[in-house]
Design a protein around this motif. Structure first.
Motif, mmCIF file in Angstrom:
data_model
loop_
_atom_site.group_PDB
_atom_site.id
_atom_site.type_symbol
_atom_site.label_atom_id
_atom_site.label_comp_id
_atom_site.label_asym_id
_atom_site.label_seq_id
_atom_site.Cartn_x
_atom_site.Cartn_y
_atom_site.Cartn_z
ATOM 1 N N PRO A 1 -6.162 -0.133 -0.845
ATOM 2 C CA PRO A 1 -5.994 -1.580 -1.050
ATOM 3 C C PRO A 1 -7.109 -2.140 -1.921
ATOM 4 O O PRO A 1 -8.234 -1.643 -1.900
ATOM 5 N N ILE B 1 -3.130 -4.424 -4.628
ATOM 6 C CA ILE B 1 -2.494 -3.471 -3.707
ATOM 7 C C ILE B 1 -2.948 -3.855 -2.309
ATOM 8 O O ILE B 1 -4.159 -3.963 -2.052
ATOM 9 N N HIS B 2 -1.962 -4.107 -1.401
ATOM 10 C CA HIS B 2 -2.346 -4.551 -0.064
ATOM 11 C C HIS B 2 -1.179 -4.314 0.886
ATOM 12 O O HIS B 2 -0.032 -4.487 0.491
ATOM 13 N N ARG B 3 -1.468 -3.977 2.147
ATOM 14 C CA ARG B 3 -0.383 -3.691 3.098
ATOM 15 C C ARG B 3 0.370 -4.965 3.442
ATOM 16 O O ARG B 3 1.509 -4.927 3.875
ATOM 17 N N THR C 1 -8.044 -5.090 -5.552
ATOM 18 C CA THR C 1 -7.576 -5.757 -6.767
ATOM 19 C C THR C 1 -8.100 -4.960 -7.954
ATOM 20 O O THR C 1 -9.300 -4.644 -8.011
ATOM 21 N N THR D 1 0.823 -1.226 0.000
ATOM 22 C CA THR D 1 0.000 0.000 0.000
ATOM 23 C C THR D 1 0.844 1.257 0.000
ATOM 24 O O THR D 1 0.608 2.179 -0.782
ATOM 25 N N ARG E 1 -3.273 4.377 -3.326
ATOM 26 C CA ARG E 1 -2.931 3.723 -2.053
ATOM 27 C C ARG E 1 -4.137 3.055 -1.404
ATOM 28 O O ARG E 1 -4.123 2.720 -0.232
ATOM 29 N N ALA F 1 0.887 -7.514 1.120
ATOM 30 C CA ALA F 1 0.961 -8.204 -0.180
ATOM 31 C C ALA F 1 2.021 -9.304 -0.175
ATOM 32 O O ALA F 1 1.920 -10.277 -0.916
ATOM 33 N N LYS G 1 4.865 1.926 -6.866
ATOM 34 C CA LYS G 1 4.145 0.956 -7.691
ATOM 35 C C LYS G 1 4.439 1.255 -9.158
ATOM 36 O O LYS G 1 4.065 2.313 -9.654
#
Ligand SMILES: OC[C@H]1CNC[C@@H](O)[C@@H]1O[C@@H]1O[C@H](CO)[C@@H](O[C@@H]2O[C@H](CO)[C@@H](O)[C@H](O)[C@H]2O)[C@H](O)[C@H]1O
Ligand SMILES: [Ca+2]
Ligand SMILES: [Zn+2]
Length: 537
Positions: free
Chosen positions: A67, A83-85, A69, A18, A65, A87, A22
């Protein structure tokens, strides 16, 4: 129907943290518009790619930012982006559990290893080369795609896991080892996993002399389709070597320090073993190891052994805090040895041990010189990354046997230095680009960790994965990577003329590009734990 996943967008197929940078890459000559949409079709981000060198363009969506798909579309191509904290939580666990899959000397029960379970393997004593002396040296990890157990690369693998614990324990706390395969459930997970190899290493030391046998293997590699439990050739301990004894001294002194709060008995056994190994070093020449007659397994030969000596002395310094050890290692720190984290060039482990030892016990003049050289080393790597289209610190001649270790070691060097008081502004960007590359942002569009990604590695050179009747390979294994030197038959037949970064083959016979190894996974554990810690928050 699942959207066809394009192979023309090169991106991190596991996901983006996150709070992290990216990026994705496409091969184009002009800027390309791109957009990200939620799964219900809502447009949430749009931008244009920018040229990054040769015919590569990069798109940056770091500002997104939230989270979730998303569908990333560039022209007619589309890929799913996460996007995930957390991941990297799952891949990090798989990278660590790989060591448990490599366990030797015990059965891997189905309840722990699932379809990759196997029976007891290599449980017999080994004979010391050329003698009838039997030694019990069961346990530890198979080195790689073969079943050999080698002290020199084991020292790197264990050191990386100990360092990952010392630097990023919170990022590793969620990992579930194969509990039934261990006897120390009270330890932090990565220390529980590493403990198996530490205990095995202790069995490799000759009690009479303090010297350490170089390896324990069958005389030659068994066929590729041999299951662990079916590999019944006699086990031979190859002669004691300077490289093994010095690397052993270094990593066992490190283990003595790390396990002290958790396992005092193991810690004091390690401290004693390290001292006896150091005593052996003082009485023997730096002679490179060569395979003795009739032993045809991996040699791990190394002509430069002053770096192993440096690493041993610096580890003894940090373990004891005694200025006498600082004085012994300081002259070696000032030599022009290559500072690296490889299985042969290990000086950077010594540098980091030295900088993390009590500073009041060391020479401030030497510390300053060491820090200044470390910054220069990192500047060179940062410039290399800056001039690479994918932002990775790699030149064409770095695509060698185990090239993914070269990349991961360089990312690890930045994060290690940070924890030793030498920060570099490029540290986290380089680490992120290494993860992006490994997880799919590469010219082959392949995720190079088995069991993960949209385009996977299915045929690693790994005897258990080839010999079992399971289609999928053991998960969580980093493959060696592109190797421009074409050092196996299938590589020579199919990769001639390929660009260096594409000289890779997902073929079980391509041991020089598609094998796996404990010391290729170990720097990946360190780097992904570092990213998870920094960006997982
Ligand atoms: O393939 C992984 C290991 C599987 N077990 C047996 C080991 O012997 C094997 O290790 C690999 O063994 C290779 C062959 O000795 C090593 O390859 C050498 O690696 C060198 C760079 O480390 C290259 O400069 C050199 O051209 C290349 O031959 C490579 O580092 C090393 O990782
Ligand atoms: Ca060396
Ligand atoms: Zn085994």
């Amino acid at each position: 129907m699942r959207a066809r996943v394009s192979k023309s967008i090169f991106y991190n197929q596991i996901g983006y943290l996150t709070g992290g940078e990216k990026r994705f890459w496409v091969q184009a000559r002009e800027p390309q518009p791109f957009a990200l949409r939620t799964q219900d079709g809502q447009a949430v981000f749009a931008g244009m790619t920018k040229p990054v060198g040769e015919n590569w363009h990069a798109g940056d969506f770091s500002a997104l930012r939230v989270p979730g798909t998303y569908a990333l579309r560039v022209g007619a191509s589309e890929v799913p982006v996460v996007i995930h904290r957390r991941a990297y939580r799952d891949v990090l666990e798989a990278l660590v559990r790989f060591f448990d899959y490599q366990l030797c000397g015990a059965a891997l029960p189905e309840g722990e290893a699932g379809p990759w379970a196997h029976g007891v393997c290599h449980a017999s004593d080994a004979k010391v080369y050329g003698t009838d002396i039997a030694v019990r040296c069961q346990g530890g990890w198979h080195d790689a795609g073969d079943y050999g157990k080698y002290v020199v690369p084991a020292a790197k693998a264990v050191a990386d896991l100990l360092l990952a614990h010392e630097y990023f324990a919170p990022a590793l706390a969620h990992i579930r080892p194969m509990r039934a395969a261990h006897r120390e459930p009270h330890l932090p997970p990565v220390l529980e996993v590493a403990r198996e190899e530490v205990v095995w290493l202790l069995t490799m030391q000759d009690p009479a002399t303090g010297g350490v046998y170089h390896k324990v293997t069958t005389p030659s590699f068994p066929p590729l389709d041999t299951r662990p439990e079916d590999d019944r050739a006699p086990l031979v301990l190859s002669p004691i070597s300077y490289a093994a004894t010095a690397a052993f001294c270094a990593v066992i002194a490190h283990a003595a320090l790390v396990y002290r709060p958790f396992d005092p008995a193991l810690s004091s056994a390690c401290a004693d073993a390290a001292r006896r190994a150091h005593a052996w070093l003082g009485e023997h020449d730096m002679r490179p190891f060569r395979n003795p007659n009739g032993i045809l397994t991996g040699e791990y030969g190394d002509a430069e052994l002053r770096d192993e000596w440096l690493w041993a002395l610096a580890s003894m310094f940090r373990m004891t805090g005694d200025p006498a050890w600082a004085s012994r290692c300081e002259p070696l720190l000032l030599l022009d040895l290559p500072w690296d984290l490889g299985w042969a060039d290990v000086a950077l482990y010594g540098v980091i041990e030295y900088l993390r030892a009590p500073s009041d016990a060391a020479s401030s003049h030497v510390r300053d010189k060491v820090k200044a050289r470390l910054i220069r080393e990192l500047d060179v790597l940062a410039e290399m990354a800056e001039s690479h289209p994918l932002g990775i610190p790699m030149r064409d001649d770095d695509w060698i046997w185990g090239s993914h270790m070269v990349l991961l070691n360089r990312a690890m060097a930045f994060l290690l230095a940070e924890g030793a008081g030498v920060s570099h502004p490029a540290a986290h960007t380089v680490a992120q680009r290494a993860a992006d590359y490994l997880f799919g942002a590469n010219p082959l569009g392949t995720c190079f960790v088995t069991g993960f990604g949209q385009h996977r590695v299915l045929h690693p050179h790994h005897r258990p994965s080839v010999a079992d009747d399971v289609v999928d390979p053991v998960p969580g294994m980093v493959v060696g990577g592109p190797n421009r030197n074409l050092q196996d038959e299938v590589a020579r037949a199919q990769l001639a003329g390929k660009p260096a970064m594409e000289a890779y083959l997902d073929h079980e016979a391509s041991y020089s590009t598609n094998e796996v190894a404990i010391y290729w996974n170990s720097p990946a554990v360190f780097v992904m734990a570092g990213l998870h810690e920094a960006r997982g928050k």
